[in-house]
Design a protein around this motif. Structure first.
Motif, PDB file in Angstrom:
ATOM      1  N   ASP A 110     -28.316  12.289  -8.993  1.00 50.35           N
ATOM      2  CA  ASP A 110     -27.893  11.488 -10.149  1.00 50.35           C
ATOM      3  C   ASP A 110     -26.509  11.871 -10.638  1.00 50.35           C
ATOM      4  O   ASP A 110     -26.069  11.442 -11.700  1.00 50.35           O
ATOM      5  N   THR A 111     -25.801  12.694  -9.861  1.00 49.70           N
ATOM      6  CA  THR A 111     -24.422  13.059 -10.183  1.00 49.70           C
ATOM      7  C   THR A 111     -23.536  12.780  -8.981  1.00 49.70           C
ATOM      8  O   THR A 111     -23.991  12.814  -7.831  1.00 49.70           O
ATOM      9  N   VAL A 112     -22.258  12.515  -9.260  1.00 46.11           N
ATOM     10  CA  VAL A 112     -21.323  12.207  -8.191  1.00 46.11           C
ATOM     11  C   VAL A 112     -19.916  12.588  -8.623  1.00 46.11           C
ATOM     12  O   VAL A 112     -19.567  12.490  -9.805  1.00 46.11           O
ATOM     13  N   ALA A 113     -19.124  13.056  -7.673  1.00 47.10           N
ATOM     14  CA  ALA A 113     -17.701  13.303  -7.911  1.00 47.10           C
ATOM     15  C   ALA A 113     -16.925  12.065  -7.486  1.00 47.10           C
ATOM     16  O   ALA A 113     -17.175  11.506  -6.414  1.00 47.10           O
ATOM     17  N   THR A 114     -16.001  11.617  -8.308  1.00 46.82           N
ATOM     18  CA  THR A 114     -15.224  10.426  -7.964  1.00 46.82           C
ATOM     19  C   THR A 114     -14.293  10.713  -6.793  1.00 46.82           C
ATOM     20  O   THR A 114     -13.882  11.851  -6.555  1.00 46.82           O
ATOM     21  N   TYR A 115     -13.970   9.676  -6.073  1.00 48.41           N
ATOM     22  CA  TYR A 115     -13.020   9.734  -4.962  1.00 48.41           C
ATOM     23  C   TYR A 115     -11.900   8.767  -5.292  1.00 48.41           C
ATOM     24  O   TYR A 115     -12.134   7.559  -5.387  1.00 48.41           O
ATOM     25  N   TYR A 116     -10.705   9.294  -5.537  1.00 53.31           N
ATOM     26  CA  TYR A 116      -9.586   8.481  -6.018  1.00 53.31           C
ATOM     27  C   TYR A 116     -10.017   7.619  -7.201  1.00 53.31           C
ATOM     28  O   TYR A 116      -9.722   6.429  -7.273  1.00 53.31           O
ATOM     29  N   ALA A 123       0.855  -1.185   0.000  1.00 56.33           N
ATOM     30  CA  ALA A 123       0.000   0.000   0.000  1.00 56.33           C
ATOM     31  C   ALA A 123       0.891   1.235   0.000  1.00 56.33           C
ATOM     32  O   ALA A 123       1.970   1.234   0.610  1.00 56.33           O
ATOM     33  N   VAL A 124       0.435   2.278  -0.697  1.00 59.34           N
ATOM     34  CA  VAL A 124       1.267   3.467  -0.907  1.00 59.34           C
ATOM     35  C   VAL A 124       0.469   4.716  -0.543  1.00 59.34           C
ATOM     36  O   VAL A 124      -0.667   4.884  -1.012  1.00 59.34           O
ATOM     37  N   ASP A 125       1.064   5.580   0.260  1.00 56.82           N
ATOM     38  CA  ASP A 125       0.427   6.872   0.490  1.00 56.82           C
ATOM     39  C   ASP A 125       0.330   7.619  -0.833  1.00 56.82           C
ATOM     40  O   ASP A 125       1.278   7.582  -1.632  1.00 56.82           O
ATOM     41  N   PRO A 126      -0.813   8.287  -1.099  1.00 52.89           N
ATOM     42  CA  PRO A 126      -0.929   9.026  -2.363  1.00 52.89           C
ATOM     43  C   PRO A 126       0.294   9.910  -2.586  1.00 52.89           C
ATOM     44  O   PRO A 126       0.532  10.855  -1.832  1.00 52.89           O
ATOM     45  N   VAL A 127       1.078   9.594  -3.610  1.00 51.28           N
ATOM     46  CA  VAL A 127       2.384  10.225  -3.793  1.00 51.28           C
ATOM     47  C   VAL A 127       2.257  11.722  -4.037  1.00 51.28           C
ATOM     48  O   VAL A 127       3.095  12.514  -3.578  1.00 51.28           O
ATOM     49  N   TYR A 128       1.205  12.126  -4.722  1.00 51.14           N
ATOM     50  CA  TYR A 128       1.071  13.543  -5.069  1.00 51.14           C
ATOM     51  C   TYR A 128       0.643  14.402  -3.880  1.00 51.14           C
ATOM     52  O   TYR A 128       0.725  15.628  -3.923  1.00 51.14           O
ATOM     53  N   GLN A 129       0.155  13.764  -2.802  1.00 53.45           N
ATOM     54  CA  GLN A 129      -0.273  14.515  -1.626  1.00 53.45           C
ATOM     55  C   GLN A 129       0.943  14.900  -0.789  1.00 53.45           C
ATOM     56  O   GLN A 129       1.764  14.053  -0.437  1.00 53.45           O
ATOM     57  N   LYS A 130       1.039  16.175  -0.445  1.00 54.09           N
ATOM     58  CA  LYS A 130       2.193  16.664   0.316  1.00 54.09           C
ATOM     59  C   LYS A 130       1.855  16.950   1.783  1.00 54.09           C
ATOM     60  O   LYS A 130       2.759  17.233   2.568  1.00 54.09           O
ATOM     61  N   GLU A 131       0.590  16.898   2.125  1.00 54.40           N
ATOM     62  CA  GLU A 131       0.191  17.181   3.493  1.00 54.40           C
ATOM     63  C   GLU A 131       0.554  16.020   4.426  1.00 54.40           C
ATOM     64  O   GLU A 131       0.564  14.866   4.022  1.00 54.40           O
ATOM     65  N   LYS A 191      -3.609   5.861   5.444  1.00 52.84           N
ATOM     66  CA  LYS A 191      -4.288   6.457   4.293  1.00 52.84           C
ATOM     67  C   LYS A 191      -3.756   5.863   2.994  1.00 52.84           C
ATOM     68  O   LYS A 191      -4.108   6.310   1.902  1.00 52.84           O
ATOM     69  N   ALA A 192      -2.905   4.859   3.102  1.00 46.79           N
ATOM     70  CA  ALA A 192      -2.265   4.282   1.920  1.00 46.79           C
ATOM     71  C   ALA A 192      -3.278   3.546   1.053  1.00 46.79           C
ATOM     72  O   ALA A 192      -4.280   3.006   1.541  1.00 46.79           O
ATOM     73  N   LEU A 193      -3.003   3.521  -0.251  1.00 50.72           N
ATOM     74  CA  LEU A 193      -3.851   2.843  -1.231  1.00 50.72           C
ATOM     75  C   LEU A 193      -3.052   1.745  -1.917  1.00 50.72           C
ATOM     76  O   LEU A 193      -1.834   1.865  -2.101  1.00 50.72           O
ATOM     77  N   GLU A 194      -3.730   0.700  -2.322  1.00 50.44           N
ATOM     78  CA  GLU A 194      -3.065  -0.417  -2.983  1.00 50.44           C
ATOM     79  C   GLU A 194      -2.899  -0.110  -4.468  1.00 50.44           C
ATOM     80  O   GLU A 194      -3.543  -0.706  -5.335  1.00 50.44           O
TER      81      GLU A 194
END
Length: 825
Positions: free
Chosen positions: A786-792, A623-631, A642-645
């Motif tokens: 009927d609309t949604v914003a994607t999450y990752y 699992a990897v922390d989102p690389v582009y996130q700097k916080e 918060k890591a993602l596979e």
């Protein structure tokens, strides 16, 4: 009694706001379509919905043939303070929002004519819950019809007397004396038959209320009892969920019950066993909502939830903190999932102003009886819990109530143990006055909330909120845990006064429920040699420690992580979130984000860790922390990572990357594009690497103590071309059935691209869009949009087939449309 669907033809109208009535089919959650606003006095506990009172009406003709028959109406769940009226007359009410109840219609129906049933669900009395409750008739409703001779509702009870040789007891209640016949089947084949005589028996007095028609006692009770030897029995357990059916016939009435043959034993010598084999509960807590479907209970959603839990290494669940639905129990039976059915979150001390504390004293016996009647024949139910984090257990009155509830449950069902989830440290804190609810505090909290809402109405929607109140009860503990960390809270539980404030209550139950008390296990095993210990609520990071001590100590029964599945509301203990998925407006916080399984049913990296910790798999997993996130985020105790596979972080070459590896091994080595970037010792199934991101392939290799390779695992970077995968989880759907459709951005090979951010619009042909959302903790709008914003790069739609042909789901983003068809059986 004959069971008839009573779910169609209802009208729903909000009574607290001027809104038009609209047609609904049960189950229905009226709250799910409400606005979410800072004016919500239930606040983040309920996902910032407004709340309200709703009236459900159904007009229908009652057949003349029913005039001399017994007619009941069953409501599996109405939240809350339900009132039931028939033809303008109030016939019954039920304050608790999670208990099924029955209405005796004698003297109220007009036969051969049109009748009106009206149900009022009160939920404007906010705040009344610490989590998203939903509003209305959120579980199914049925009519039960009994002729001249009938078997009453819940009139067939089956229990295992012995598993080797297999012997069962079947007790059949009847409305009159007479012959009762039984037929036992397995996989559609007859196993045995029996005939017996129902005779008068002494009526039992359980001192319950008469609001439930099923509990009303006739002048005489009649019952036939069968002791049956089952030849070549197929036993029920978590790996072999073998189910039998029992058909009981009395007169013209036939009742069919499903059951499993399994013997449950619990004592200090064996711990807990099923059919003579020790079982360690690898459990998960979850709330009652079904994510984007809100509080509604659907069989497909319940079975899907249990299947996903099972696939991720769990063998037990805890219904936190309410009696679970019948559909969920059916799913547990079929899947092979053990159930700890829990009663309530409060006893006589409030946690919110309008919760159940004022009604419990007069209703707990009826509530528990209805819970047992619901659970009795289900082999999956292996334990009852009388409450969650009830600080009353630190008081003399509460200790007595603990024993009363335990004993009463034993009188209803002697085949299952009783526990109660006690927050050990909180019991001590509450005993010295910290975090204790009072009416004065509640009044101030309500006044502050109303004042705050008025002030915010004058400000911009994005204005930063002010601090409004001091939390009490479990919310106080959750807030404290977020501030000082889980380690401090677990250490606090080891203090001597914590033992003083829990030991007497623990003595009044069969199994001691420890919420966040893992640091006490070894000490208490020695001090209390006859105590059985259950981690009734635990942190994810303690999975390995629990498993290792449980393997060596039979009196450690099991562990239930908070939370197994993400849920709506209770956002105060919410997981940390990066700013690009976060909004300033506090009313956009929808979920806590603390589930091992996300809101849409996808296992998070924490689920991979848990499978390894519980020795369901050896790993390694990456699992990897989102690389582009700097916080840098401060994680709560309930959040492991918060890591993602994923290794698909295009455009981030040369950026620092934090990588986690989960494995049952002595060491793991990490490779990027074939080059070793380091080898680490594995501690409690985890190893962390700080490296540099490069497109390509990342591989983890695990080794034993001698340096021999155990296993390896890789992730690849996605290719440049991006498409939206519209993936129905089911190959087909039944008319009026649900289908879950995963929406995920990938490359052409199907490799997930978590950096994709899009707004999606979903339309459905030959069906209804029942829910649409993503796992994002912050949500603008709600799940009925009927609309949604994607999450990752992900979202999910749930559709219901109308039976007019294949269900066509069209999903459109900023550039193109994607289509999937689901055949309708």
């Amino acid at each position: 009694m004959q069971k008839i669907d009573f779910n169609k033809g209802w009208m729903c109208k909000c009574l607290t706001r001027d809104e038009a009535a609209y047609p609904v089919t049960l189950p229905h959650d009226a709250m799910l379509s409400e606005p979410r606003t800072q004016e919500s006095t239930g606040e983040g506990n309920i996902g910032w919905y407004i709340g309200g009172d709703y009236e459900y009406t159904k007009k229908f003709t009652v057949p003349k043939e029913y005039e001399n028959q017994k007619v009941l109406i069953e409501f599996e769940g109405v939240y809350h303070n339900a009132e039931v009226h028939i033809n303008g007359k109030k016939v019954a009410g039920r304050p608790y929002g999670y208990t099924n109840f029955y209405i005796n219609t004698d003297g109220f129906f007009k036969y051969g004519e049109e009748n009106e049933v009206k149900v009022i669900a009160h939920n404007a009395d906010q705040p009344n819950s610490r989590w998203y409750s939903g509003t209305g008739i959120y579980r199914p409703a049925y009519l039960h019809i009994g002729g001249e001779k009938y078997i009453p509702v819940n009139g067939v009870k089956i229990r295992t007397l012995s598993y080797n040789p297999a012997q069962i007891e079947v007790a059949v209640k009847t409305s009159a004396p007479g012959e009762v016949s039984l037929e036992i089947e397995f996989e559609g084949k007859r196993v045995l038959t029996a005939i017996g005589e129902s005779k008068a028996v002494a009526a039992q007095n359980n001192e319950t209320k008469n609001a439930s028609a099923a509990s009303e006692k006739p002048a005489k009770e009649y019952q036939a009892v069968f002791l049956l030897d089952v030849p070549n029995a197929k036993l029920w357990d978590t790996e072999h969920p073998n189910l039998y059916t029992c058909k009981a016939v009395f007169g013209e009435d036939q009742v069919t019950e499903t059951f499993g043959i399994r013997e449950l034993v619990w004592n200090p010598q064996v711990g807990m066993t099923i059919n003579g084999k020790r079982v360690i509960l690898r459990g998960a807590c979850f709330h009652h909502d079904n994510g984007v479907l809100g509080a509604c209970t659907y069989p497909e959603a319940e079975e899907r939830k249990m299947r996903i839990f099972k696939e991720n290494g769990y063998n037990a669940v805890r219904s936190a903190h309410y009696p679970c639905s019948k559909a969920l129990l059916d799913a547990c039976d079929r899947v092979g999932m053990l159930m700890m059915d829990e009663y309530v979150d409060v006893w006589y001390i409030h946690k919110t102003k309008y919760d159940y504390a004022n009604q419990l004293a007069g209703w707990w016996k009826q509530d528990l009886k209805d819970m047992v009647d619901k659970d009795f024949n289900h082999p999956s139910v292996i334990m009852y819990s009388t409450g969650n984090e009830v600080a009353e257990t630190a008081q003399k009155k509460g200790i007595a109530l603990t024993g009363e509830m335990t004993n009463y449950l034993h009188s209803l069902d002697s085949t299952r143990p009783v526990t109660c989830g006690i927050n050990i440290f909180f019991n001590f804190l509450s005993s010295i006055g910290l975090g204790v609810y009072s009416d004065d505090k509640a009044e101030k909290s309500a006044e502050n909330a109303e004042k705050f809402a008025a002030e915010q109405a004058k400000k911009a929607a994005a204005a930063k909120p002010e601090k409004k109140k001091k939390p009490v009860g479990s919310e106080f503990y959750n807030t404290l845990a977020c501030l000082v960390g889980d380690y401090f809270m677990k250490c606090g539980a080891t203090l001597y006064p914590c033992d003083l404030k829990t030991r007497d209550a623990y003595a009044n139950m069969d199994i001691a429920g420890y919420n966040y008390g893992i640091f006490r296990y070894k000490h208490d095993l020695k001090k209390y040699p006859n105590r059985l210990i259950l981690g009734s609520e635990t942190f994810c990071k303690d999975a390995y420690s629990f498993w290792e001590i449980a393997k060596k100590n039979k009196r450690i029964i099991g562990d239930f992580v908070w939370a197994g599945w993400d849920y709506i509301g209770e956002v105060g203990d919410g997981a940390a979130e990066y700013s690009d998925y976060k909004f300033e407006d506090p009313s956009t916080r929808m979920t806590g984000g603390n589930g091992r399984i996300d809101l849409n049913g996808k296992p998070r990296a924490e689920a991979a860790y848990t499978r390894v910790a519980f020795e369901r798999e050896t790993g390694p997993f990456i699992a990897v922390d989102p690389v582009y996130q700097k916080e840098k985020l401060r994680l709560t105790g309930w959040q492991l990572t918060k890591a993602l596979e994923s290794w698909a972080w295009g455009g981030c070459s040369g950026e620092p990357a934090k990588v986690e590896v989960y494995a049952r091994a002595a060491q793991v080595e990490l490779f990027i594009n074939g080059k070793s970037v380091g080898k680490k010792n594995v501690k409690k199934c985890r190893a962390n690497f700080n490296t540099t991101y490069e497109d390509g392939e990342i591989t983890a290799v695990s080794y034993d103590e001698k340096g021999k390779e155990i296993n390896r695992y890789s992730l690849q970077t996605a290719e440049k071309e991006t498409i939206l995968q519209v993936r129905p989880e089911e190959k087909s759907v039944k008319p009026e059935g649900l289908a879950f459709v995963q929406l995920q951005y990938t490359d052409t090979k199907g490799i997930w691209k978590p950096m994709e951010k899009h707004n999606l619009k979903v339309t459905v042909e030959n069906g209804i869009l029942k829910g649409l959302g993503s796992p994002a903790p912050y949500v603008k709008g709600n799940y009925t949009d009927d609309t949604v914003a994607t999450y990752y790069g992900e979202a999910m739609a749930v559709v219901q087939a109308d039976g007019n042909g294949p269900v066509k789901v069209t999903v459109t983003d900023e550039t193109r449309s994607y289509v999937a068809e689901i055949p309708c059986e």
